[in-house]
Each structure stands twice: as structure tokens, then as C-alpha cells.
Design a protein around this motif. Structure first.
Motif, PDB file in Angstrom:
ATOM      1  N   ALA A 103     -33.226  -1.038 -15.365  1.00  0.00           N
ATOM      2  CA  ALA A 103     -32.258  -1.093 -14.259  1.00  0.00           C
ATOM      3  C   ALA A 103     -31.156  -0.054 -14.452  1.00  0.00           C
ATOM      4  N   VAL A 104     -30.720   0.150 -15.704  1.00  0.00           N
ATOM      5  CA  VAL A 104     -29.688   1.153 -15.991  1.00  0.00           C
ATOM      6  C   VAL A 104     -30.213   2.546 -15.655  1.00  0.00           C
ATOM      7  N   ILE A 105     -31.398   2.857 -16.136  1.00  0.00           N
ATOM      8  CA  ILE A 105     -31.977   4.185 -15.878  1.00  0.00           C
ATOM      9  C   ILE A 105     -32.224   4.383 -14.388  1.00  0.00           C
ATOM     10  N   SER A 106     -32.715   3.352 -13.722  1.00  0.00           N
ATOM     11  CA  SER A 106     -32.971   3.447 -12.277  1.00  0.00           C
ATOM     12  C   SER A 106     -31.678   3.689 -11.506  1.00  0.00           C
ATOM     13  N   ALA A 107     -30.621   2.947 -11.861  1.00  0.00           N
ATOM     14  CA  ALA A 107     -29.328   3.111 -11.183  1.00  0.00           C
ATOM     15  C   ALA A 107     -28.755   4.497 -11.457  1.00  0.00           C
ATOM     16  N   ARG A 108     -28.918   4.984 -12.683  1.00  0.00           N
ATOM     17  CA  ARG A 108     -28.446   6.330 -13.024  1.00  0.00           C
ATOM     18  C   ARG A 108     -29.176   7.374 -12.186  1.00  0.00           C
ATOM     19  N   ASN A 109     -30.501   7.257 -12.118  1.00  0.00           N
ATOM     20  CA  ASN A 109     -31.285   8.224 -11.354  1.00  0.00           C
ATOM     21  C   ASN A 109     -30.944   8.186  -9.870  1.00  0.00           C
ATOM     22  N   LYS A 110     -30.706   6.995  -9.354  1.00  0.00           N
ATOM     23  CA  LYS A 110     -30.315   6.856  -7.941  1.00  0.00           C
ATOM     24  C   LYS A 110     -28.988   7.571  -7.687  1.00  0.00           C
ATOM     25  N   ALA A 111     -28.041   7.417  -8.607  1.00  0.00           N
ATOM     26  CA  ALA A 111     -26.733   8.072  -8.457  1.00  0.00           C
ATOM     27  C   ALA A 111     -26.862   9.587  -8.579  1.00  0.00           C
ATOM     28  N   VAL A 112     -27.662  10.046  -9.524  1.00  0.00           N
ATOM     29  CA  VAL A 112     -27.834  11.486  -9.718  1.00  0.00           C
ATOM     30  C   VAL A 112     -28.476  12.124  -8.492  1.00  0.00           C
ATOM     31  N   ASN A 113     -29.413  11.423  -7.869  1.00  0.00           N
ATOM     32  CA  ASN A 113     -30.180  11.994  -6.759  1.00  0.00           C
ATOM     33  C   ASN A 113     -29.599  11.696  -5.380  1.00  0.00           C
ATOM     34  N   ALA A 114     -28.457  11.026  -5.305  1.00  0.00           N
ATOM     35  CA  ALA A 114     -27.842  10.726  -4.010  1.00  0.00           C
ATOM     36  C   ALA A 114     -27.499  12.040  -3.298  1.00  0.00           C
ATOM     37  N   THR A 115     -27.777  12.077  -1.993  1.00  0.00           N
ATOM     38  CA  THR A 115     -27.594  13.325  -1.251  1.00  0.00           C
ATOM     39  C   THR A 115     -26.336  13.355  -0.390  1.00  0.00           C
ATOM     40  N   THR A 116     -25.748  12.210  -0.108  1.00  0.00           N
ATOM     41  CA  THR A 116     -24.526  12.196   0.695  1.00  0.00           C
ATOM     42  C   THR A 116     -23.395  11.573  -0.111  1.00  0.00           C
ATOM     43  N   ASP A 117     -22.169  11.830   0.313  1.00  0.00           N
ATOM     44  CA  ASP A 117     -21.016  11.237  -0.365  1.00  0.00           C
ATOM     45  C   ASP A 117     -21.091   9.715  -0.317  1.00  0.00           C
ATOM     46  N   GLU A 118     -21.459   9.170   0.837  1.00  0.00           N
ATOM     47  CA  GLU A 118     -21.546   7.722   0.987  1.00  0.00           C
ATOM     48  C   GLU A 118     -22.594   7.138   0.053  1.00  0.00           C
ATOM     49  N   ALA A 119     -23.770   7.776  -0.024  1.00  0.00           N
ATOM     50  CA  ALA A 119     -24.839   7.297  -0.899  1.00  0.00           C
ATOM     51  C   ALA A 119     -24.415   7.403  -2.362  1.00  0.00           C
ATOM     52  N   ARG A 120     -23.734   8.485  -2.712  1.00  0.00           N
ATOM     53  CA  ARG A 120     -23.283   8.657  -4.093  1.00  0.00           C
ATOM     54  C   ARG A 120     -22.274   7.575  -4.466  1.00  0.00           C
ATOM     55  N   LEU A 121     -21.325   7.302  -3.573  1.00  0.00           N
ATOM     56  CA  LEU A 121     -20.324   6.286  -3.868  1.00  0.00           C
ATOM     57  C   LEU A 121     -20.960   4.906  -4.017  1.00  0.00           C
ATOM     58  N   GLN A 122     -21.938   4.587  -3.163  1.00  0.00           N
ATOM     59  CA  GLN A 122     -22.651   3.300  -3.253  1.00  0.00           C
ATOM     60  C   GLN A 122     -23.440   3.221  -4.563  1.00  0.00           C
ATOM     61  N   ALA A 123     -24.140   4.283  -4.899  1.00  0.00           N
ATOM     62  CA  ALA A 123     -24.939   4.300  -6.124  1.00  0.00           C
ATOM     63  C   ALA A 123     -24.056   4.185  -7.359  1.00  0.00           C
ATOM     64  N   GLU A 124     -22.876   4.783  -7.307  1.00  0.00           N
ATOM     65  CA  GLU A 124     -21.944   4.682  -8.429  1.00  0.00           C
ATOM     66  C   GLU A 124     -21.498   3.247  -8.657  1.00  0.00           C
ATOM     67  N   GLY A 125     -21.256   2.531  -7.570  1.00  0.00           N
ATOM     68  CA  GLY A 125     -20.886   1.121  -7.688  1.00  0.00           C
ATOM     69  C   GLY A 125     -22.002   0.308  -8.323  1.00  0.00           C
ATOM     70  N   ASP A 126     -23.233   0.574  -7.921  1.00  0.00           N
ATOM     71  CA  ASP A 126     -24.390  -0.115  -8.492  1.00  0.00           C
ATOM     72  C   ASP A 126     -24.543   0.206  -9.980  1.00  0.00           C
ATOM     73  N   LEU A 127     -24.343   1.471 -10.334  1.00  0.00           N
ATOM     74  CA  LEU A 127     -24.461   1.886 -11.728  1.00  0.00           C
ATOM     75  C   LEU A 127     -23.389   1.209 -12.594  1.00  0.00           C
ATOM     76  N   SER A 128     -22.183   1.141 -12.101  1.00  0.00           N
ATOM     77  CA  SER A 128     -21.110   0.485 -12.864  1.00  0.00           C
ATOM     78  C   SER A 128     -21.451  -0.972 -13.134  1.00  0.00           C
ATOM     79  N   GLN A 129     -22.023  -1.629 -12.144  1.00  0.00           N
ATOM     80  CA  GLN A 129     -22.378  -3.033 -12.300  1.00  0.00           C
ATOM     81  C   GLN A 129     -23.466  -3.225 -13.358  1.00  0.00           C
ATOM     82  N   VAL A 130     -24.498  -2.413 -13.316  1.00  0.00           N
ATOM     83  CA  VAL A 130     -25.599  -2.561 -14.261  1.00  0.00           C
ATOM     84  C   VAL A 130     -25.176  -2.149 -15.672  1.00  0.00           C
TER      85      VAL A 130
END
Length: 190
Positions: A76-103
């Protein structure tokens, strides 16, 4: 007298036009300056996030040696990290960052079950680096949100809203905690 009145009226009209043009130029330049501050703030936050992205795989590898049967959390940590790294919009990046912090909170909660892990110097060093980076990320998020708030206020208030709409300035997203479980305190002890 009529010619004098016409010339005076022409000068007044010309003065009004000059004032309006100067206002438009100044308002536009102010909006561009504010937008650049928002982009610089996001870029600063992005630098710290990249540091965290680079640190996470090392942390996960260290934990793997001690917590082999905790693969779900590690994946889950690696998946959340990869999702954040690959986010293409500011909104997606901010959402992915929140998910990564939680995991990441769940990853550190694992240390409760593994006393040897808590004593591992490599893990402790990585943990301290991550703690420092998290502090830097929090500060950069505050700066980003402050500059974004100022920009959004400027493009939504009169009369600059007219200039913002004319030139296509759009509202920027704030960094917010969207997941209610992320608002809860995570029990982490080392």
C-alpha cells in the motif's frame, strides 16, 4: 467656446482611457505575479515531496526485513507513492499526497509489533530523515496554501475579477485533508 469645450472633453476622455488602460495593465501584472508565487510554492512543495518519494523505498526495504508478513501495508505504501509520483494534475497530486501520508502512518504503526526494527540504526536514520522531510513538507504546504488563498481572493474580488476573467485566470486548488480518517490522530511511538 464650443471648440474649447470639445478639446477639454477630448482630454478628459483620453485621461479616463489612460487610467483604465493603466489599471488593466497593473491588475494583469499583479495577477501574473500572484500566479507565479502559487506556482513557486507548489514547486517548493514538490521538491520536498520528491525527497520523500526517494526515501520511501529505502524505508520500505528496511521494514521488509523485519515484517515479512506485513506485505499488504508495504504494498500500500509503494502503491500510494507511485500514485503520487505519477499524478498528472495539481488536484490529483494533492489527493495522492493525502493518501500517501495516511498510509505512511500505518507503516510507522507497524514498528509497535517489531521491537528489533525500532532498534535498527538504518531504520532510525531513515525515520529521522523522513520526520525532517515531513516537517519541511508541512511548512511548504502552509506556504502554498497561503499564496493560493491570496491568488484566489484576488481573482474573485471586484474589480480584479473582471481582469481575471478577461485573461483566463482560474482558481487554484488548496491542499486540504479530504479523508476524514486522516484527520484522526495516528498513534505512533518509537
Amino acid at each position: 467656446m464650443n471648440i474649447l469645450t470639445a478639446i477639454s472633453g477630448l482630454w478628459i476622455a483620453l485621461g479616463v482611457v489612460v487610467i483604465v488602460v493603466l489599471y488593466v495593465v497593473m491588475a494583469y501584472n499583479g495577477l501574473v505575479s500572484q500566479r507565479n508565487l502559487v506556482e513557486e510554492a507548489f514547486s517548493t512543495m514538490d521538491v520536498y515531496l520528491k525527497k520523500r518519494y526517494d526515501l520511501i523505498p529505502n524505508l520500505v526495504e528496511t521494514v521488509k526485513g523485519y515484517a515479512k508478513h506485513e506485505s499488504g501495508t508495504l504494498e500500500a505504501v509503494i502503491s500510494a507513492r507511485n500514485k503520487a509520483v505519477n499524478a498528472t494534475t495539481d488536484e490529483a497530486r494533492l489527493q495522492a499526497e493525502g493518501d500517501l501520508s495516511q498510509v505512511m502512518g500505518r507503516l510507522f504503526a507497524l514498528t509497535e509489533s517489531y521491537p528489533d526494527l525500532k532498534a535498527n540504526t538504518n531504520f532510525l536514520d531513515l525515520q529521522n530523515q523522513l520526520k525532517l522531510i515531513e516537517t519541511e513538507i508541512a511548512q511548504s504546504r502552509k506556504y502554498y496554501n497561503g499564496t493560493t488563498r491570496d491568488f484566489n481572493t484576488k481573482i474573485e474580488t471586484f474589480p480584479s475579477v473582471i481582469i481575471a476573467n478577461m485573461f483566463g485566470f482560474k482558481r487554484k486548488p488548496l491542499y486540504e485533508v479530504n479523508n476524514e480518517t486522516e484527520r484522526e490522530n495516528v498513534k505512533v511511538s518509537f
